[in-house]
Structure formats: C-alpha cells, structure tokens
Design a protein around this motif. Structure first.
Motif, mmCIF file in Angstrom:
data_model
loop_
_atom_site.group_PDB
_atom_site.id
_atom_site.type_symbol
_atom_site.label_atom_id
_atom_site.label_comp_id
_atom_site.label_asym_id
_atom_site.label_seq_id
_atom_site.Cartn_x
_atom_site.Cartn_y
_atom_site.Cartn_z
ATOM 1 N N HIS A 1 0.825 -1.208 0.000
ATOM 2 C CA HIS A 1 0.000 0.000 0.000
ATOM 3 C C HIS A 1 0.855 1.251 0.000
ATOM 4 O O HIS A 1 0.593 2.207 -0.740
ATOM 5 N N PHE A 2 1.900 1.244 0.800
ATOM 6 C CA PHE A 2 2.818 2.387 0.832
ATOM 7 C C PHE A 2 3.500 2.542 -0.527
ATOM 8 O O PHE A 2 3.668 3.656 -1.032
ATOM 9 N N PHE A 3 3.868 1.413 -1.126
ATOM 10 C CA PHE A 3 4.486 1.438 -2.450
ATOM 11 C C PHE A 3 3.525 2.058 -3.473
ATOM 12 O O PHE A 3 3.918 2.883 -4.299
ATOM 13 N N ALA A 4 2.245 1.672 -3.371
ATOM 14 C CA ALA A 4 1.240 2.223 -4.293
ATOM 15 C C ALA A 4 1.117 3.737 -4.113
ATOM 16 O O ALA A 4 1.048 4.486 -5.099
ATOM 17 N N THR A 5 1.099 4.179 -2.863
ATOM 18 C CA THR A 5 1.001 5.622 -2.607
ATOM 19 C C THR A 5 2.213 6.346 -3.202
ATOM 20 O O THR A 5 2.070 7.403 -3.827
ATOM 21 N N CYS A 6 3.391 5.759 -3.003
ATOM 22 C CA CYS A 6 4.607 6.383 -3.543
ATOM 23 C C CYS A 6 4.571 6.413 -5.067
ATOM 24 O O CYS A 6 4.970 7.396 -5.691
ATOM 25 N N MET A 7 4.070 5.328 -5.678
ATOM 26 C CA MET A 7 3.999 5.275 -7.133
ATOM 27 C C MET A 7 3.022 6.323 -7.683
ATOM 28 O O MET A 7 3.265 6.937 -8.718
ATOM 29 N N VAL A 8 1.911 6.516 -6.963
ATOM 30 C CA VAL A 8 0.968 7.559 -7.389
ATOM 31 C C VAL A 8 1.643 8.928 -7.294
ATOM 32 O O VAL A 8 1.540 9.759 -8.204
ATOM 33 N N ALA A 9 2.381 9.141 -6.203
ATOM 34 C CA ALA A 9 3.086 10.427 -6.033
ATOM 35 C C ALA A 9 4.118 10.612 -7.140
ATOM 36 O O ALA A 9 4.203 11.684 -7.753
ATOM 37 N N VAL A 10 4.886 9.556 -7.423
ATOM 38 C CA VAL A 10 5.893 9.634 -8.489
ATOM 39 C C VAL A 10 5.203 9.866 -9.837
ATOM 40 O O VAL A 10 5.666 10.656 -10.668
ATOM 41 N N GLY A 11 4.070 9.186 -10.024
ATOM 42 C CA GLY A 11 3.310 9.347 -11.268
ATOM 43 C C GLY A 11 2.853 10.777 -11.480
ATOM 44 O O GLY A 11 2.973 11.321 -12.587
ATOM 45 N N THR A 12 2.360 11.407 -10.426
ATOM 46 C CA THR A 12 1.911 12.803 -10.563
ATOM 47 C C THR A 12 3.101 13.706 -10.930
ATOM 48 O O THR A 12 2.966 14.608 -11.749
ATOM 49 N N LEU A 13 4.249 13.420 -10.325
ATOM 50 C CA LEU A 13 5.430 14.251 -10.603
ATOM 51 C C LEU A 13 5.935 14.034 -12.036
ATOM 52 O O LEU A 13 6.268 14.997 -12.731
ATOM 53 N N LEU A 14 5.950 12.757 -12.471
ATOM 54 C CA LEU A 14 6.400 12.473 -13.839
ATOM 55 C C LEU A 14 5.447 13.069 -14.868
ATOM 56 O O LEU A 14 5.862 13.648 -15.877
ATOM 57 N N SER A 15 4.175 12.914 -14.565
ATOM 58 C CA SER A 15 3.149 13.446 -15.455
ATOM 59 C C SER A 15 3.327 14.957 -15.615
ATOM 60 O O SER A 15 3.312 15.501 -16.727
ATOM 61 N N ALA A 16 3.526 15.626 -14.479
ATOM 62 C CA ALA A 16 3.739 17.085 -14.514
ATOM 63 C C ALA A 16 5.021 17.427 -15.264
ATOM 64 O O ALA A 16 5.089 18.441 -15.964
ATOM 65 N N SER A 17 6.038 16.561 -15.136
ATOM 66 C CA SER A 17 7.310 16.838 -15.816
ATOM 67 C C SER A 17 7.120 16.903 -17.326
ATOM 68 O O SER A 17 7.670 17.779 -17.993
ATOM 69 N N TRP A 18 6.323 15.965 -17.853
ATOM 70 C CA TRP A 18 6.119 15.950 -19.307
ATOM 71 C C TRP A 18 5.344 17.178 -19.766
ATOM 72 O O TRP A 18 5.663 17.772 -20.797
ATOM 73 N N ILE A 19 4.316 17.526 -18.998
ATOM 74 C CA ILE A 19 3.527 18.703 -19.389
ATOM 75 C C ILE A 19 4.382 19.970 -19.290
ATOM 76 O O ILE A 19 4.329 20.840 -20.156
#
Lengths: 61, 465
Positions: free
Chosen positions: B126-144
């Motif tokens: 669960h903690f891994f999933a939360t971290c992955m969502v956080a990383v995903g939001t950051l990566l997503s923002a990086s591309w935009i």
C-alpha cells in the motif's frame, strides 16, 4: 520559551520582521547568488532546528 | 462579428485555468500522503493514519476532476488550434502522449490500490502504491512542463516544409527553461497542499473540534510551508533571471516599465494603469528604490522597459503585470506566514493564537491563486506567440467560425461549473464531517525499515493485513 510581556513582545515582533525581511531579501538574490544559496540553506536549517527544538505538539493548548 | 481567435483563446484559457487547479492539488497531496503514510508506518501513531485517510478522499476527488478536465485540453489542441497541432505536433505530440501514458499507467494503475487497498493488501504494497501515485503525478507534470516550457523556449527543432521537425529530442525535452520551471511548479503544488492542510487544521482548532488531528495538521502544514516557501522564492528568482534572458518582453511587462531604460534608482510598482497604445503608464504607484534593489540587485540599477520590444510583439502589460504582482504578493504573504509560524512555535502559541489561526484559514486556497497567477504570467507574457518566436497565437487557430467556439465555451462553462460545485460540495462535506475515528492500532516499530516488514499478528491486537 520567550517572555510574553508587552514590550518584549513588540521587540521580538520587530526582530522577527527584520530577520524575516533580511532572509527574504537575501534568498531572492539581492546580495548575490552565493549569499542567496547560503541564506536559503541557513533558513531551511534554522527552520528545521526550530521544528526540532520547539515541536508544536508540545505547545500549551 | 466575433473574432474566432479571441473566443478560441478564451475557451482554452477557461478550460486550462479550471484544469490546473486540480493537478496542483493532487500533485501536492500525493507527495504529502506518501510522507504521511511513511510517518504512520514508522511511528505507528494513529493520527497519521487519520490524516492520511482524511486527505485521501480529497485527493481522489481532485485527481478525478483533474483527469476529466485534462483530456478536454488534448482535444482542444486539435479542434481549436489545428494549425498549432499541425506545425508543432511532431514535438508536442509525443510529450503529451507520454504525459497521458504516465498518468494512466502509473497513477491510475496504483490509485486503485491506494484508494481501496488499505485493508486488502499489506502495508508495504500500500505504501508502495502511494509512492507510485506520487511519483506518477510528478512524472506526469514533468512531461507537461516540458511541453509547455518548449513552447516558451523552443529548442532542438528546425522548420521543414512549414512544419517543425525534431532534430534533437534531448534539447526538446530538456529545453532551456524546463529545469527551472519544473521545480517551481512542484514547489507551487507542495505549497498548495501545505496551506490546504494547515488551513483545515486551523479551522478545526478555531471550532474546538478534532483537536489532536488539527494540531498535527497545523504543525505539519506550517512546517512544510515554511521550508518550501524559502525554496520557492529562491527558485522564483532564478527563474526570473532565466526568463529575462529568453523572454525579455514578458518580464518587462511583468515589471510595468515602458521606457527603454527606466529612471535610476527604479521604483517597484504595485499599481499601474498602463496605456498600451502610447506605451506609458497613466498611473503608477510604487516603492522608490525597491525596483533597482529587487530587479537589478543594485541601488542604482536601471530596469529595461517594454518599449524595447516592437508593438506587434508586446504582450498586454496589464494582464502580465497584475498576474505577476498577485503571484509575488501571495509569495511574500506565504513567507510572512512561515516566519510567523516559527515565531508562534517558539512562543508555544501556534495552536492558540486566534489571529494566526484565522490567517491560516484565509490562506487555505492561496496556493491555488498563486499557481493560477503564475500560469497567467507564463501564458499571457508569451503572447503574441504560441511558440516563442516561431508561431503566433493568431496563426495557430483552426478555421472554425466564432459561434462554434462560443457555443462550446458556453457548454464548458456550464459543465465545469457543475464540476466545481460538486467538488466544493463534497470537499466541504468531508471537512465538515471531520476525520474518521481510527479503530486500528499498530505497534510503533521505531524504524521505517521494520515497519515495512510484513506484520506478525498478535492475538491481542486488532487484525490489520
């Protein structure tokens, strides 16, 4: 940690204002980039020290 | 007659302004939730779990609205700005595709576990999933940010047969302004979340409800905000210098100066009434000397004005100036709140100073306003270009009649108003209802490493898998 009488409070408020203003001016680079970096590090470290020394959870309620 | 380009731009401005609010909240909250879950695993203090569960609901709503309103923007590129899509598609298209892939595969994939998996998967996953969502939001923002920064400071392309062709992908992605704009945006999102958290905590303290939750929220929110705003103003100044180099007209408009060289020492204007046609200010109110000190870092420095830019390449000064002042004014206020929070911490009055708590409540949405204002500086300051120095916005619009744009604009306003009303209704309902009681307790392990090990169940302890 700090006395609460009126004069002291005003003095500390003015001191906080001056210190805060100086940090702001420094961090936005008024005194040059190197001092801005030093100022930022000092600001962050001092903030962390305050959070460590004066944990808000222990404050009177 | 309705000018299609004006209505197309108004429509895009409206939809993107609405959209950016929600990713800002979700980027900030995702990282905040990862930290909070990490703290819960490390300390086993139920208050962190309570904070996590409370903000998870608001994160989920902002994520949902952000995704839905973001998809619309991709369509608008093709439908409203077909010339832009045609010319810049080879550079912009893959970056937006990468953003969507990151958002859908990384964020949305793990979001399910994050939202519904608390009692279905182990704490480590669960903690891994939360971290992955956080990383995903950051990566997503990086591309935009990469795509948008490329529009601000295009690099790595050449014009061939009326289209831009990528000659160096690294230079397209890591374009000159991206490295500075990206952390600036991240800090904006983190600050937004910090002020949301501390504002809600302050509201509960003022009402005398959920005191343990509220104290921890105010303590965490103000601590994060204090450190982050220091970093943010530093990054802002670095970014200012970069944009002054690459987009001088934007920063000249942001400072409200017209003359090719301003007076020395230059004032710092807070209020102006610009006369764009005659390239002068009808009214200008500012603080003497401060312009030279802040902008040139010298007591006698002169500031270049917008008259250095030909009139047909000038942005509208009033829009850029007041957007910049709004963002900067809020940043100064945030810095002052950070200093005040340290002061109250030292005095031991962080939770009892009603004036400070009310200030935090009023500052709750300030991160959103500052982010919006910052984006207005970036986008209105880039005008009249959609791709700086390469393609004018007026030339990027689709050959679509104005009334078609107007009808969809009206539809967007209606639908988005419902989105906003629903978001506010449910968010305020969650806040009014308060945090849930946590019935699951776990032993403090004292270390995150130990906490991440699978649980050994004790018969005397409530079961948590």
């Amino acid at each position: 940690m700090i006395g609460t009488n009126r004069v002291a409070r005003i003095c500390y408020s003015i001191a906080a204002l001056i210190i805060g203003g100086l940090f702001f001016f420094d961090i936005i680079g008024v005194f040059g980039l190197s001092l801005a970096i030093v100022g930022l590090i000092v600001f962050v470290v001092c903030s962390l020290v305050v959070f460590r020394l004066a944990p808000a959870e222990g404050a009177p309620q | 007659m309705m000018d299609p380009s004006v209505i197309a731009r108004t429509q895009f401005a409206f939809t993107v302004s609405f959209h950016i609010i929600f990713p800002t909240i979700s980027i900030g909250l995702a990282s905040f939730l990862a930290i909070i879950e990490g703290l819960w695993l490390k300390t086993k203090d139920e208050i962190y779990l309570q904070i996590y569960k409370f903000w998870l609901n608001i994160f989920a709503m902002s994520f949902g609205v952000g995704v839905v309103t973001g998809i619309v923007l991709s369509f608008e590129f093709g439908l409203g700005f077909a010339r832009f899509a045609e010319i810049a598609g080879p550079a912009i298209g893959p970056m937006i595709a990468m953003e969507v892939l990151t958002a859908f595969f990384l964020e949305a994939g793990f979001l399910g576990i994050m939202l519904f998996g608390m009692n279905r998967v182990g704490p480590r996953l669960h903690f891994f999933a939360t971290c992955m969502v956080a990383v995903g939001t950051l990566l997503s923002a990086s591309w935009i940010l990469s795509a948008n920064s490329w529009m601000q400071t295009p690099d790595g392309v050449s014009f061939q047969n009326g289209r831009l062709v990528v000659v160096d992908w690294i230079r397209v992605i890591v374009n000159p302004s991206w490295l500075f704009r990206l952390p600036h945006m991240f800090m904006a999102a983190f600050l937004t979340a910090s002020f949301l958290v501390s504002g809600v905590g302050a509201w509960y303290l003022l009402r005398g409800k959920y005191l343990a939750f509220a104290r921890k929220s105010v303590a965490l929110g103000t601590a994060f905000a204090t450190v982050l705003i220091g970093v943010q103003v530093f990054l802002g100044d670095i970014l200012y210098g970069t944009m002054l180099h690459y987009q001088p007209s934007k920063m000249q408009a942001a400072e409200g100066f017209w003359p090719k060289k301003s007076q020395s020492p230059a004032p710092y204007y807070w209020i102006i009434v610009p006369d764009q046609k005659n390239e002068r200010n009808r009214v200008a109110i500012g603080i003497p000397w401060l312009g030279s000190i802040w902008l040139t870092h010298s007591l006698r420095g002169r500031v270049a004005g917008l008259s250095n830019t030909p009139p047909d390449r000038q942005p509208i000064m009033g829009m850029v100036f007041y957007s910049f002042r709004t963002m900067y004014g809020i940043a100064i206020l945030m810095f002052a709140v950070g200093i005040a929070s340290i002061w109250h911490r030292l005095k031991g009055t962080l939770f009892v100073s009603r004036g400070f708590l009310w200030l935090l409540v009023w500052m709750t949405p300030c991160g959103i306003f500052a982010t919006l204002a910052g984006w207005y500086v970036a986008e209105t300051g880039r005008q009249p270009w959609v791709i700086w120095g390469m393609l004018r916005t007026a030339d990027a619009v689709s050959p679509v009649p104005g009334h078609a744009f107007l009808s969809t604009l009206i539809a967007f306003v209606c639908v988005y108003s419902m989105f906003l009303a629903a978001f506010l209704y449910f968010a305020l309902r969650i806040i009014r209802r308060g945090p849930m009681e946590i019935s699951v307790y776990a032993e403090a392990s004292g270390s995150l490493k130990n906490a991440l090990r699978p649980y050994v169940l004790d018969s005397s302890e409530p079961v948590r898998r």
